[in-house]
Design an enzyme around this catalytic site. Structure first.
Site, PDB file in Angstrom:
ATOM      1  N   GLN A 191       0.844  -1.200   0.000  1.00 29.46           N
ATOM      2  CA  GLN A 191       0.000   0.000   0.000  1.00 29.46           C
ATOM      3  C   GLN A 191       0.882   1.254   0.000  1.00 29.46           C
ATOM      4  O   GLN A 191       0.386   2.347  -0.210  1.00 29.46           O
ATOM      5  CB  GLN A 191      -0.894   0.032   1.245  1.00 29.46           C
ATOM      6  CG  GLN A 191      -1.959  -1.052   1.276  1.00 29.46           C
ATOM      7  CD  GLN A 191      -2.707  -1.095   2.600  1.00 29.46           C
ATOM      8  OE1 GLN A 191      -2.655  -2.103   3.289  1.00 29.46           O
ATOM      9  NE2 GLN A 191      -3.388  -0.020   2.974  1.00 29.46           N
ATOM     10  N   PHE A 222      -5.950  -4.123   3.436  1.00 36.21           N
ATOM     11  CA  PHE A 222      -6.683  -3.899   4.689  1.00 36.21           C
ATOM     12  C   PHE A 222      -5.800  -3.284   5.767  1.00 36.21           C
ATOM     13  O   PHE A 222      -6.080  -3.420   6.957  1.00 36.21           O
ATOM     14  CB  PHE A 222      -7.329  -5.196   5.192  1.00 36.21           C
ATOM     15  CG  PHE A 222      -8.200  -5.858   4.158  1.00 36.21           C
ATOM     16  CD1 PHE A 222      -9.380  -5.258   3.747  1.00 36.21           C
ATOM     17  CD2 PHE A 222      -7.817  -7.052   3.563  1.00 36.21           C
ATOM     18  CE1 PHE A 222     -10.175  -5.842   2.767  1.00 36.21           C
ATOM     19  CE2 PHE A 222      -8.606  -7.642   2.585  1.00 36.21           C
ATOM     20  CZ  PHE A 222      -9.784  -7.038   2.180  1.00 36.21           C
ATOM     21  N   GLU A 226       0.262  -1.661   4.625  1.00 38.90           N
ATOM     22  CA  GLU A 226       0.603  -0.238   4.698  1.00 38.90           C
ATOM     23  C   GLU A 226       2.083  -0.117   5.065  1.00 38.90           C
ATOM     24  O   GLU A 226       2.800   0.708   4.527  1.00 38.90           O
ATOM     25  CB  GLU A 226      -0.284   0.469   5.740  1.00 38.90           C
ATOM     26  CG  GLU A 226      -0.020   1.969   5.801  1.00 38.90           C
ATOM     27  CD  GLU A 226      -0.990   2.740   6.697  1.00 38.90           C
ATOM     28  OE1 GLU A 226      -2.132   2.275   6.901  1.00 38.90           O
ATOM     29  OE2 GLU A 226      -0.595   3.806   7.195  1.00 38.90           O
ATOM     30  N   ARG A 304      -5.128   7.429  16.818  1.00 37.33           N
ATOM     31  CA  ARG A 304      -6.496   7.353  16.296  1.00 37.33           C
ATOM     32  C   ARG A 304      -7.444   6.736  17.335  1.00 37.33           C
ATOM     33  O   ARG A 304      -8.630   7.080  17.381  1.00 37.33           O
ATOM     34  CB  ARG A 304      -6.556   6.604  14.965  1.00 37.33           C
ATOM     35  CG  ARG A 304      -7.828   6.893  14.190  1.00 37.33           C
ATOM     36  CD  ARG A 304      -7.836   6.258  12.818  1.00 37.33           C
ATOM     37  NE  ARG A 304      -7.367   7.121  11.755  1.00 37.33           N
ATOM     38  CZ  ARG A 304      -8.085   8.079  11.166  1.00 37.33           C
ATOM     39  NH1 ARG A 304      -9.336   8.312  11.542  1.00 37.33           N
ATOM     40  NH2 ARG A 304      -7.574   8.814  10.206  1.00 37.33           N
ATOM     41  N   ARG A 336      -7.770  -1.693   8.848  1.00 34.14           N
ATOM     42  CA  ARG A 336      -9.048  -1.005   8.611  1.00 34.14           C
ATOM     43  C   ARG A 336      -9.652  -0.400   9.888  1.00 34.14           C
ATOM     44  O   ARG A 336     -10.187  -1.128  10.725  1.00 34.14           O
ATOM     45  CB  ARG A 336     -10.021  -2.001   7.984  1.00 34.14           C
ATOM     46  CG  ARG A 336     -11.042  -1.371   7.051  1.00 34.14           C
ATOM     47  CD  ARG A 336     -11.755  -2.446   6.298  1.00 34.14           C
ATOM     48  NE  ARG A 336     -12.560  -1.923   5.211  1.00 34.14           N
ATOM     49  CZ  ARG A 336     -13.144  -2.671   4.280  1.00 34.14           C
ATOM     50  NH1 ARG A 336     -13.009  -3.982   4.312  1.00 34.14           N
ATOM     51  NH2 ARG A 336     -13.854  -2.134   3.328  1.00 34.14           N
ATOM     52  N   PHE A 338      -7.808   1.409  12.018  1.00 33.87           N
ATOM     53  CA  PHE A 338      -6.554   1.948  12.525  1.00 33.87           C
ATOM     54  C   PHE A 338      -6.638   2.417  13.988  1.00 33.87           C
ATOM     55  O   PHE A 338      -6.339   3.552  14.304  1.00 33.87           O
ATOM     56  CB  PHE A 338      -6.161   3.125  11.615  1.00 33.87           C
ATOM     57  CG  PHE A 338      -4.700   3.442  11.546  1.00 33.87           C
ATOM     58  CD1 PHE A 338      -3.815   2.624  10.864  1.00 33.87           C
ATOM     59  CD2 PHE A 338      -4.187   4.584  12.156  1.00 33.87           C
ATOM     60  CE1 PHE A 338      -2.458   2.947  10.777  1.00 33.87           C
ATOM     61  CE2 PHE A 338      -2.839   4.918  12.078  1.00 33.87           C
ATOM     62  CZ  PHE A 338      -1.976   4.101  11.385  1.00 33.87           C
ATOM     63  N   THR A 434      -4.122  11.205  10.535  1.00 30.61           N
ATOM     64  CA  THR A 434      -4.067  12.042  11.744  1.00 30.61           C
ATOM     65  C   THR A 434      -2.756  12.825  11.793  1.00 30.61           C
ATOM     66  O   THR A 434      -2.691  13.878  12.417  1.00 30.61           O
ATOM     67  CB  THR A 434      -4.229  11.191  13.023  1.00 30.61           C
ATOM     68  OG1 THR A 434      -3.193  10.210  13.054  1.00 30.61           O
ATOM     69  CG2 THR A 434      -5.581  10.506  13.038  1.00 30.61           C
ATOM     70  N   ALA A 503      -5.960   5.271   5.372  1.00 31.05           N
ATOM     71  CA  ALA A 503      -6.786   6.256   6.059  1.00 31.05           C
ATOM     72  C   ALA A 503      -8.055   6.587   5.259  1.00 31.05           C
ATOM     73  O   ALA A 503      -8.634   7.656   5.426  1.00 31.05           O
ATOM     74  CB  ALA A 503      -5.981   7.526   6.366  1.00 31.05           C
ATOM     75  N   GLU A 704     -12.906   2.598   5.337  1.00 31.29           N
ATOM     76  CA  GLU A 704     -12.833   2.047   6.679  1.00 31.29           C
ATOM     77  C   GLU A 704     -14.105   2.163   7.518  1.00 31.29           C
ATOM     78  O   GLU A 704     -14.426   1.235   8.266  1.00 31.29           O
ATOM     79  CB  GLU A 704     -11.686   2.724   7.450  1.00 31.29           C
ATOM     80  CG  GLU A 704     -10.319   2.420   6.901  1.00 31.29           C
ATOM     81  CD  GLU A 704      -9.263   3.325   7.507  1.00 31.29           C
ATOM     82  OE1 GLU A 704      -9.231   4.511   7.144  1.00 31.29           O
ATOM     83  OE2 GLU A 704      -8.503   2.855   8.350  1.00 31.29           O
TER      84      GLU A 704
END
Ligand code: MTE
Ligand code: LUZ
Ligand code: MOS
Length: 766
Positions: A191, A222, A226, A304, A336, A338, A434, A503, A704
């Site tokens: 990702q 998912f 990342e 988060r 997903r 996070f 974030t 995100a 998400e």
């Protein structure tokens, strides 16, 4: 518009990593890893493995030309273990051979001599040992201390919520080959192509411009790719560079499950205070996040969790603290939502506990506390468009919540063996990374002289349909047929310095950059057309030039040809950065999100009180897509997210033994939702709105948020259990597996177990 990948997917002609035509001479590689969770390495004997026919090389940390470091946020994660092992499955080295099978056989012959060290898997224990990834953080608003005195009811408790395996269908892997001048090409299932590029460059000791990373698509990410696709890509690159041969890595499912991190388990303590009218006056929560052995994305996930600790509710007095705890598990990572889902689950648990004690339905408490426009969140953002109440009301009205409640009560009154439960699940999820710095993207557009268009952005297609949305943006902008537009792979040479596609912001960020690029080309084209046609206002629609409101003779291809003949550039590269967002970490206040996504779901479950098995009966929800630009794609995301959330909280049980070994290490021991366990009915309605300016084409991010409707599955089952065993005090410990449900059904304190068993047995005879 249908998903542009649909045809290739059903024909099997989509190119995933394993479908790339292998170059002659390709070698294969497999990592070998730690067989314990915490130990000092004394000696490694590679000789018996090296001696095997077909083994070409075995690399360990001493073979790394640059830095043995892959940590993204905190530099605390070696690519290959140094002197110590920190988790079971930690890569120690890489075996390269002429086939995957040879590598697998060879790695069994590697002898690792180690001395075991104490293993910590419990985050609270890690916190007691001061073993934290980063210092704890606290979000504060109002004054909880003073607020307790005004509360009529105060409840406190502990909640355990377990992690989740990503189970992308395409496992982790990479394919790398050497290029001229020490450069390297990496095909990766990631990702975050830039993270792969940056890390490979640092590990190989190369400048970033010598590392090209290409991503065609992912068979699911998912969040699991990342950050955690990087290690394998870097390993393949290392071997390719060292051996000057193409090298391919594809992890076996069981290795993938054992070696990679998952959704973070949390253990949290809460205290919630309510007024007589059931207004939540105060909420205090302490989260212990099980980060695993290295930081990975844990500090960002933790953040988060804090942002979403009050879900879709307005609470005037909040203190939320979170500890990121270092344990001897594989480093846990993005998944997903996070950290948001965990934050929300704790407050929903607190509300459920309060509701049980007060003998009111939880939705009575939920409903009274929904966010309204103008409310200020504990992190300082004023909610300008709060649709919590609106989506709730539409959901309750359209699906007749009271009728569902009544039906369930009637069912329960007459059914001794089966009990039904109902839960209402509102959601509110902030859209933007974030970390403000990450909210930017770029797009590159070329219009060719035949009128065809090629688009590159930083977005990675992982099944979520971002390429389809981007194609819609380009086609609409130019007023041309979508067949003229092609979405190219995500490549670090074409688009640089990207944020990962994560995100839920992939379509927004890259789509907005794409709009800018298209508009710049368009304005040049319009100028050329205006001159040629002697017109004031030029528009493009249905492949035709519209001059001063009249459809002209000039079509798209002629316009492009005209511009080219006049030496006008038909290419553009554009940049977009989300406006208006900021966050001050010192004060823990700011305006971190471009906007929020809302929705409300009604979930019903039916429990077999003899066996503890259950079904999620029906899910009816109202979701805020803004103004959806592609309903089938968005509905796919809503259904997929919902089912993934239900799986997390019900069936999917991640288990490590006390020595830190993963027990749920295959699909036979880790149960994910299947055809039989998905809800019998899912009804999706859309909240009608004009959408949001900062969303692409006013179509809000959808990747998400819907996962969090799944939280309601836990509470629906819990309410069914309570209907059977009303006076037991039920602990909250997700996932609510049938085993746990069965124990709760007959938990002491009910004072009616014998009767219940008796009744249930009798019912079965009928
Ligand atoms: N949908 C599919 N089919 N496959 C995936 O891997 N990832 C989810 C979501 N939906 C995912 C998915 C996650 S974790 C995110 S952040 C978003 O898609 C990312 O894509 P977007 O930003 O384009 O929504
Ligand atoms: N990744 C990230 C994310 O780096 N920052 C985020 O805020 C985020 N949010 C959701 C999913 N991935
Ligand atoms: Mo998604 S967890 O942002 O990859």
């Amino acid at each position: 518009m249908i998903n542009i990948d649909a045809k290739n997917h059903v024909r099997g002609t989509s190119i995933y990593l394993d479908d790339i035509q292998e170059i002659h001479g390709t070698l294969f590689a497999q990592p070998f890893c730690a067989p314990v969770a915490h130990a000092k390495i004394n000696r490694i004997n590679l000789e018996p493995a090296m001696a095997m026919e077909g083994v070409v090389a075995i690399f360990t940390r001493s073979d790394i030309p640059g830095a043995n470091q892959i940590g993204g946020i905190v530099p605390d994660e070696p690519l290959f273990a140094e002197d110590e092992i920190h988790f079971w499955g930690q890569p120690i080295g890489l075996v390269v051979g002429t086939s995957e099978q040879i590598c697998r056989l060879a790695r069994k012959k590697i002898e690792i001599d180690f001395s075991e060290l104490p293993v910590v898997t419990d985050p609270r224990k890690a916190a007691r040992n001061d073993s934290l990834i980063v210092p704890p953080r606290t979000f504060n608003t109002g004054n909880v201390e003073d607020a307790w005195e005004q509360c009529e009811h105060i409840f406190s408790g502990r909640v355990e919520v377990n992690g989740q395996e990503h189970l992308y269908i395409e496992g982790q892997g990479a394919y790398a080959w050497p290029k001229e001048d020490d450069s390297i090409y990496i095909a990766s299932s990631t990702q975050g192509p830039t993270a792969v590029q940056r890390t490979a460059a640092a590990v190989l000791g190369l400048p970033m411009h010598k590392v090209e990373v290409n991503v065609q698509r992912l068979g699911g990410g998912f969040g699991g790719k990342e950050d955690q696709a990087t290690a394998w890509a870097v390993m393949a690159a290392l071997a390719a560079k060292k051996l000057q041969k193409p090298v391919k890595i594809s992890l076996h499912r069981m290795d993938d499950m054992m070696m990679t991190g998952k959704r973070h388990p949390y253990s949290s303590d809460y205290r919630i205070g309510l007024s007589k009218e059931l207004k939540i006056l105060a909420y205090e929560v302490t989260h212990y996040q099980n980060a695993g052995a290295a930081a990975d994305l844990s500090p960002a996930v933790l953040e988060r969790t804090l942002f979403h600790s009050t879900n879709a509710y307005f609470v005037p007095n909040v203190r939320a603290t979170a500890y990121s705890c270092r344990t001897n598990l594989p480093p846990n990572t993005a998944f997903r939502g996070f950290g948001g889902p965990q934050g929300k689950f704790i407050i929903e648990s607190a509300i459920a506990r309060a509701a049980s004690a007060l003998k009111v339905p939880a939705d009575h408490i939920q409903k009274r506390n929904l966010l309204s426009e103008g409310d200020v969140m504990p992190y300082g953002q004023k909610m300008t468009e709060a649709l919590a109440k609106e989506t709730w009301e539409q959901c309750a009205r359209e699906f007749d919540l009271e009728k569902i409640r009544q039906e369930i009560n009637e069912f329960n009154a007459t059914n001794p063996r089966y009990k039904k439960g109902l839960a209402v699940q509102p959601i509110c999820f902030g859209i933007s990374f974030t970390n403000t710095m990450m909210n930017h993207a770029r797009a590159l557009v070329h219009v060719y002289t035949d009128g065809s268009v090629v688009v590159s952005t930083g977005a990675v297609e992982m099944g979520q349909g971002v390429n389809t949305k981007l194609l819609q943006v380009a086609a609409e902008r130019f007023g041309i047929s979508s067949d003229r537009v092609k979405l190219e792979s995500t490549n670090t040479l074409r688009i640089a310095n990207t944020s990962p596609t994560a995100a839920s912001a992939g379509a927004d960020l890259n789509g907005k950059a794409l709009e800018i690029a298209c508009d710049r080309i368009l304005s040049r084209l319009k100028k050329a057309a205006a001159e040629k046609l002697n017109a004031g206002e030029i528009k493009l629609a249905n492949e035709r030039v519209v001059a001063d409101g009249e459809i002209s003779d000039m079509d798209w291809e002629q316009l492009v040809g005209l511009a080219f003949s006049k030496r006008i550039s038909l290419s553009e590269h554009a940049h977009y950065a989300t406006p208006n967002i900021h966050f001050d970490k010192k004060r823990e206040k700011g305006h971190p999100f471009a906007y929020h996504v809302y929705g409300t779901a009604i979930i019903t479950a039916v429990v077999d009180c003899l066996t503890g098995t259950y079904e999620i009966d029906r899910v009816k929800l109202v979701h805020d897509c803004g103004k959806s630009m592609n309903l089938p794609v968005d509905n796919g995301q809503i259904e997929g997210g919902l089912v993934q959330g239900i799986g997390w909280l019900t069936l999917e049980e991640l288990l490590y033994d006390e020595k830190g070994k993963l027990l749920s290490n295959a699909l036979s021991t880790y149960k994910i939702p299947d055809m039989y366990s998905v809800p019998g009915e899912i009804t999706i309605r859309h909240y009608e709105t004009e959408g949001h300016e900062l969303a692409i084409k006013k179509s809000k991010a959808v990747g998400e948020p819907p996962l969090m409707y799944g939280l309601g599955a836990y509470f629906a089952i819990r309410n069914a259990v309570t209907a059977f065993n009303p006076s037991a005090d039920l602990a909250i410990n997700a996932p609510y597996t049938p085993e746990k449900v069965l124990m709760d059904l007959y938990k002491k304190g009910g004072g009616q177990e014998k009767e219940a068993v008796h009744e249930a047995k009798q019912t079965e005879l009928y």
